[in-house]
Write an enzyme that holds these catalytic residues in place. Structure first.
Site, mmCIF file in Angstrom:
data_model
loop_
_atom_site.group_PDB
_atom_site.id
_atom_site.type_symbol
_atom_site.label_atom_id
_atom_site.label_comp_id
_atom_site.label_asym_id
_atom_site.label_seq_id
_atom_site.Cartn_x
_atom_site.Cartn_y
_atom_site.Cartn_z
ATOM 1 N N GLU A 125 -1.894 -9.277 -26.350
ATOM 2 C CA GLU A 125 -1.982 -8.131 -27.242
ATOM 3 C C GLU A 125 -3.233 -8.086 -28.090
ATOM 4 O O GLU A 125 -3.186 -7.689 -29.270
ATOM 5 C CB GLU A 125 -0.758 -8.131 -28.155
ATOM 6 C CG GLU A 125 -0.634 -9.342 -29.082
ATOM 7 C CD GLU A 125 0.105 -10.532 -28.507
ATOM 8 O OE1 GLU A 125 0.517 -11.411 -29.278
ATOM 9 O OE2 GLU A 125 0.271 -10.586 -27.269
ATOM 10 N N HIS A 159 5.463 -3.503 -24.384
ATOM 11 C CA HIS A 159 5.542 -4.772 -25.119
ATOM 12 C C HIS A 159 4.227 -5.068 -25.842
ATOM 13 O O HIS A 159 4.217 -5.354 -27.049
ATOM 14 C CB HIS A 159 5.885 -5.902 -24.156
ATOM 15 C CG HIS A 159 6.058 -7.227 -24.812
ATOM 16 N ND1 HIS A 159 7.275 -7.696 -25.240
ATOM 17 C CD2 HIS A 159 5.157 -8.199 -25.134
ATOM 18 C CE1 HIS A 159 7.129 -8.885 -25.796
ATOM 19 N NE2 HIS A 159 5.844 -9.214 -25.742
ATOM 20 N N GLU A 160 3.125 -5.019 -25.114
ATOM 21 C CA GLU A 160 1.839 -5.360 -25.732
ATOM 22 C C GLU A 160 1.454 -4.337 -26.801
ATOM 23 O O GLU A 160 0.864 -4.692 -27.829
ATOM 24 C CB GLU A 160 0.746 -5.470 -24.667
ATOM 25 C CG GLU A 160 1.045 -6.445 -23.536
ATOM 26 C CD GLU A 160 1.474 -7.822 -24.004
ATOM 27 O OE1 GLU A 160 1.070 -8.250 -25.103
ATOM 28 O OE2 GLU A 160 2.236 -8.475 -23.277
ATOM 29 N N HIS A 208 3.184 -5.047 -30.047
ATOM 30 C CA HIS A 208 2.540 -6.137 -30.787
ATOM 31 C C HIS A 208 1.512 -5.616 -31.796
ATOM 32 O O HIS A 208 1.144 -6.349 -32.730
ATOM 33 C CB HIS A 208 1.839 -7.094 -29.824
ATOM 34 C CG HIS A 208 2.688 -8.246 -29.397
ATOM 35 N ND1 HIS A 208 3.277 -9.111 -30.287
ATOM 36 C CD2 HIS A 208 3.013 -8.699 -28.151
ATOM 37 C CE1 HIS A 208 3.935 -10.054 -29.620
ATOM 38 N NE2 HIS A 208 3.805 -9.817 -28.333
ATOM 39 N N GLU A 216 7.520 -12.352 -31.280
ATOM 40 C CA GLU A 216 8.044 -11.934 -29.982
ATOM 41 C C GLU A 216 9.427 -11.296 -30.043
ATOM 42 O O GLU A 216 9.714 -10.370 -29.288
ATOM 43 C CB GLU A 216 8.050 -13.123 -29.018
ATOM 44 C CG GLU A 216 6.668 -13.648 -28.688
ATOM 45 C CD GLU A 216 5.769 -12.616 -28.014
ATOM 46 O OE1 GLU A 216 6.262 -11.550 -27.600
ATOM 47 O OE2 GLU A 216 4.556 -12.887 -27.897
ATOM 48 N N ASP A 242 2.756 -24.183 -27.262
ATOM 49 C CA ASP A 242 3.174 -23.479 -26.052
ATOM 50 C C ASP A 242 4.602 -23.834 -25.659
ATOM 51 O O ASP A 242 5.249 -23.087 -24.906
ATOM 52 C CB ASP A 242 2.235 -23.795 -24.891
ATOM 53 C CG ASP A 242 0.926 -23.028 -24.984
ATOM 54 O OD1 ASP A 242 0.764 -22.251 -25.942
ATOM 55 O OD2 ASP A 242 0.062 -23.213 -24.115
ATOM 56 N N TYR A 297 11.740 -14.704 -27.561
ATOM 57 C CA TYR A 297 11.689 -13.324 -27.081
ATOM 58 C C TYR A 297 13.075 -12.669 -27.108
ATOM 59 O O TYR A 297 13.295 -11.674 -27.809
ATOM 60 C CB TYR A 297 11.141 -13.279 -25.656
ATOM 61 C CG TYR A 297 9.686 -13.619 -25.512
ATOM 62 C CD1 TYR A 297 8.741 -12.627 -25.270
ATOM 63 C CD2 TYR A 297 9.234 -14.936 -25.593
ATOM 64 C CE1 TYR A 297 7.392 -12.927 -25.107
ATOM 65 C CE2 TYR A 297 7.894 -15.251 -25.448
ATOM 66 C CZ TYR A 297 6.974 -14.247 -25.197
ATOM 67 O OH TYR A 297 5.649 -14.554 -25.054
#
Length: 649
Positions: A310, A334-335, A338, A357, A412, A420
């Site tokens: 994003e 979705h992006e 953001h 998220e 990560d 999410y």
């Protein structure tokens, strides 16, 4: 520990910009966007950064870098505008595998600096010493440096790895803590920074960045090189500073949206992404003005490790979303979402990643509902719910909490469906209990009140308890602390149920459980989401392995549904998961082609994990295939797969 500093986090644009106004270019706003002065910032200690912003902090970054495609390096200077507490005489930055050549003050005088011991996750602290700051003083430091060919944020592609096949390409991916491998700054999402850049690249290649473009065609600087200028006047977390350099072209969708990609891909990418313009309008109608000027999309070569990233003004996207029927454009929703949840209001540390998220998945689904109708949105919710159930079963209980403990871990590891899908489920629960109208009013206000500020779970709770959840009875109904701090799913969650999936589930049971023919599956009349649902079917007692389908069934399915020629990446991935779990040898060529022609971690990591789980059948395939495929993957993907398969010799 939180310390109230009462300082603004954005500086006025520096004289390095030369007072240049933005031009009316693709990727530019047409007029300069004013710098946003934010409310006082509560700096939170970030365990994934060496920075001490409560002492001294970066406010603005000016990059002057040259791209060397033969050496696979960026080199030049980063000028940092800093501020700090009165008496501060040093600043600590984050670096990882950077070659620091020289550090000077704004007056050109050398400054003493040292790098600390390297941590395999965090990299190194770069400590720069300077004369003590006076109260309210701003200071500039200039770092001359070069990246290394293996910089984890950057992927350098040879021409054969691009769609055109004639010119090289480079792109960055900074999330979560990889920006420190190409920019020496305070690489924490809670330390927002404005920035500008001058990028010199070979003629014939065009740099694009997540910022306003200030030059239309670049400046000829000799030696077969051209220089391009950019600026981002809104303060952003460093992971959102992004660059791509390649043979790219632009085509507008409307006056503020458009598509960048390689020329040979431009027609298909543009046609696929036409819904973007309507999505921006819908998003603004839901939760307030889009505050970043343009919203363009850069469709990258297939090695890009994520579905999308994003980056403000210029979303980076995988070509695997180009399905030919606009069936995967929920990724764009979705992006785009953001731009509010993540870019506007950002998690202060990666332990609160769900604030980015979870909010974005919820917002994405609201966009899809408005554009494509409630049934499409409900199907997407239901698919997400299925993914969440698998994640809940696979993860240790501590990692199924929204508020994560990532001490000593790569951030990560928090990139799971907990952040999410559980995060979105939490927000849908609040909406269901308080009502959509009240929830929407709160969420719109949440974005407005906290714009351009870092957010923690505790600040979120303070905000919602102040502006929405104001009675003990409502607090008890919502069970917010249980959602956030306890593992698993609280008792007040109601799973989504899509009636569109009822006939799909019946067809799946008829084929998979009752051993019916594949010819009875109404495949051609199904949407991508219905096909995904069908291929996600598993027996109730399924625990992995080839124990529920025969080779004859698999062959019937593959041939009848023409799965060897399937062009939709989501559907093909779902089929290959079944094939690998059943050790279905005829699908191995399809698997090899899929894994060697794209590097999206969402697909790559689960498939290699499934192969590895198949022991004497799957591990030799995984080892040989990964040795071939790994050179084409981004470090974000290889870091994950290395942990499963091991790094090839």
């Amino acid at each position: 520990m939180i310390r109230k500093l009462g300082l603004v986090s954005a500086l006025a644009l520096t004289t390095a910009l030369g007072g240049c106004a933005a031009l009316n270019l693709p990727g530019s706003d047409g007029a300069a966007t004013p710098v946003v002065a934010t409310a006082p910032v509560d700096y939170v200690r970030d365990i994934h950064s060496w920075a001490r912003p409560e002492i001294a902090r970066v406010n603005h970054v000016s990059l002057d870098l040259a791209a060397d495609f033969e050496a696979r390096t960026l080199s030049g200077a980063a000028a940092l505008d800093i501020s700090g507490e009165p008496g501060a005489n040093e600043i600590v930055l984050d670096v990882r595998n950077l070659d620091i050549q020289d550090v000077r003050g704004g007056d050109g005088q050398p400054l003493r600096f040292e790098t600390g011991a390297a941590d395999p996750i965090l990299g190194q602290p770069l400590t720069i010493h300077f004369p003590a700051l006076a109260a309210g003083e701003r200071r500039r430091i200039v770092i001359h440096y070069a990246t290394r060919p293996d910089a984890a944020a950057l992927q350098w592609l040879n021409p054969a790895q691009t769609a055109g096949g004639d010119k090289p390409y480079m792109f960055s991916q900074g999330q979560a803590i990889l920006t420190r491998t190409w920019i020496p700054t305070q690489d924490s999402p809670g330390i927002r920074q404005t920035w500008d850049a001058r990028i010199t690249a070979p003629s014939g290649l065009k740099p694009v960045m997540s910022a306003q473009a200030l030059t239309a065609t670049g400046e000829d600087v000799g030696g077969g090189m051209r220089a391009w200028s950019f600026r981002e006047p809104n303060p952003v977390p460093p992971y959102l500073i992004a660059i791509g350099i390649g043979d790219v072209a632009f085509r507008a969708i409307d006056e503020r949206t458009g598509v960048w990609t390689e020329p040979s891909m431009l027609h298909d990418a543009h046609d696929e992404l036409i819904p973007t313009a309507e999505m921006v309008d819908v998003a603004e109608g839901l939760y307030g003005p889009y505050r970043w000027g343009r919203y363009d999309i850069l469709v990258l070569p297939p090695s890009f490790p994520f579905g999308g990233m994003e980056n403000p003004r210029l979303t980076f996207a995988t070509p695997t979303i180009i399905a030919g029927d606009r069936s995967l454009v929920s990724l764009v929703a979705h992006e785009l979402a953001h731009s509010w949840s993540g870019n506007l209001v950002t998690n202060a540390t990666w332990a609160d990643f769900w604030l980015n998220e979870g909010f974005t998945v919820y917002f994405e689904n609201r966009i899809m509902e408005a554009v494509y109708g409630p049934e499409r949105a409900l199907m997407l919710q239901s698919l997400g719910w299925g993914d969440l159930q698998s994640t809940l079963a696979d993860l240790p209980p501590a990692d199924t909490r929204l508020k994560l403990d990532l001490a000593g871990r790569d951030p990560d590891e928090g990139l799971t469906d907990i952040a999410y899908e559980k995060g979105a489920a939490f927000l849908r629960t609040i909406e269901r209990i308080v009502g959509r109208e009240r929830f929407d009013a709160w969420l719109k206000g949440y974005f407005e009140r906290n714009a351009f500020r870092p957010m923690t779970t505790e600040r979120f709770l303070e905000d919602i308890r102040t502006h929405l959840v104001t009675t003990p009875d409502l607090e008890r109904q919502l069970m917010m602390d249980a959602w956030i701090y306890q593992p698993g799913m609280p008792s007040n969650w109601v799973p989504p149920v899509s009636t569109a999936f009822v006939p799909v589930d019946a067809a799946a049971r008829a084929f998979f459980a009752d051993k019916g023919p594949a010819s009875a599956i109404p495949w051609s009349g199904w949407s991508t989401q219905e096909r995904q649902r069908f291929l996600a079917w598993r027996p109730d007692n399924h625990s992995g392995g080839a124990d529920w389908l025969t080779d004859a069934q698999l062959a019937d399915l593959e041939a009848t549904l023409n799965l060897r020629e399937e062009g939709n990446a989501e559907v093909l991935f779902a089929w290959l998961q079944i094939a690998v779990q059943h050790r279905y040898q005829p699908a191995v060529p399809t698997l090899e082609k899929f894994l060697t022609t794209m590097g999206r971690r969402k697909f790559v990591l689960p498939l290699f994990t499934s192969l590895w789980a198949e022991g004497d059948w799957g591990r030799p395939i995984a080892t040989a295939l990964y040795a071939r495929a790994r050179p084409g993957y981004h470090p974000v993907t290889t870091n994950s797969v290395d942990a499963v398969v091991g790094r090839p010799n």
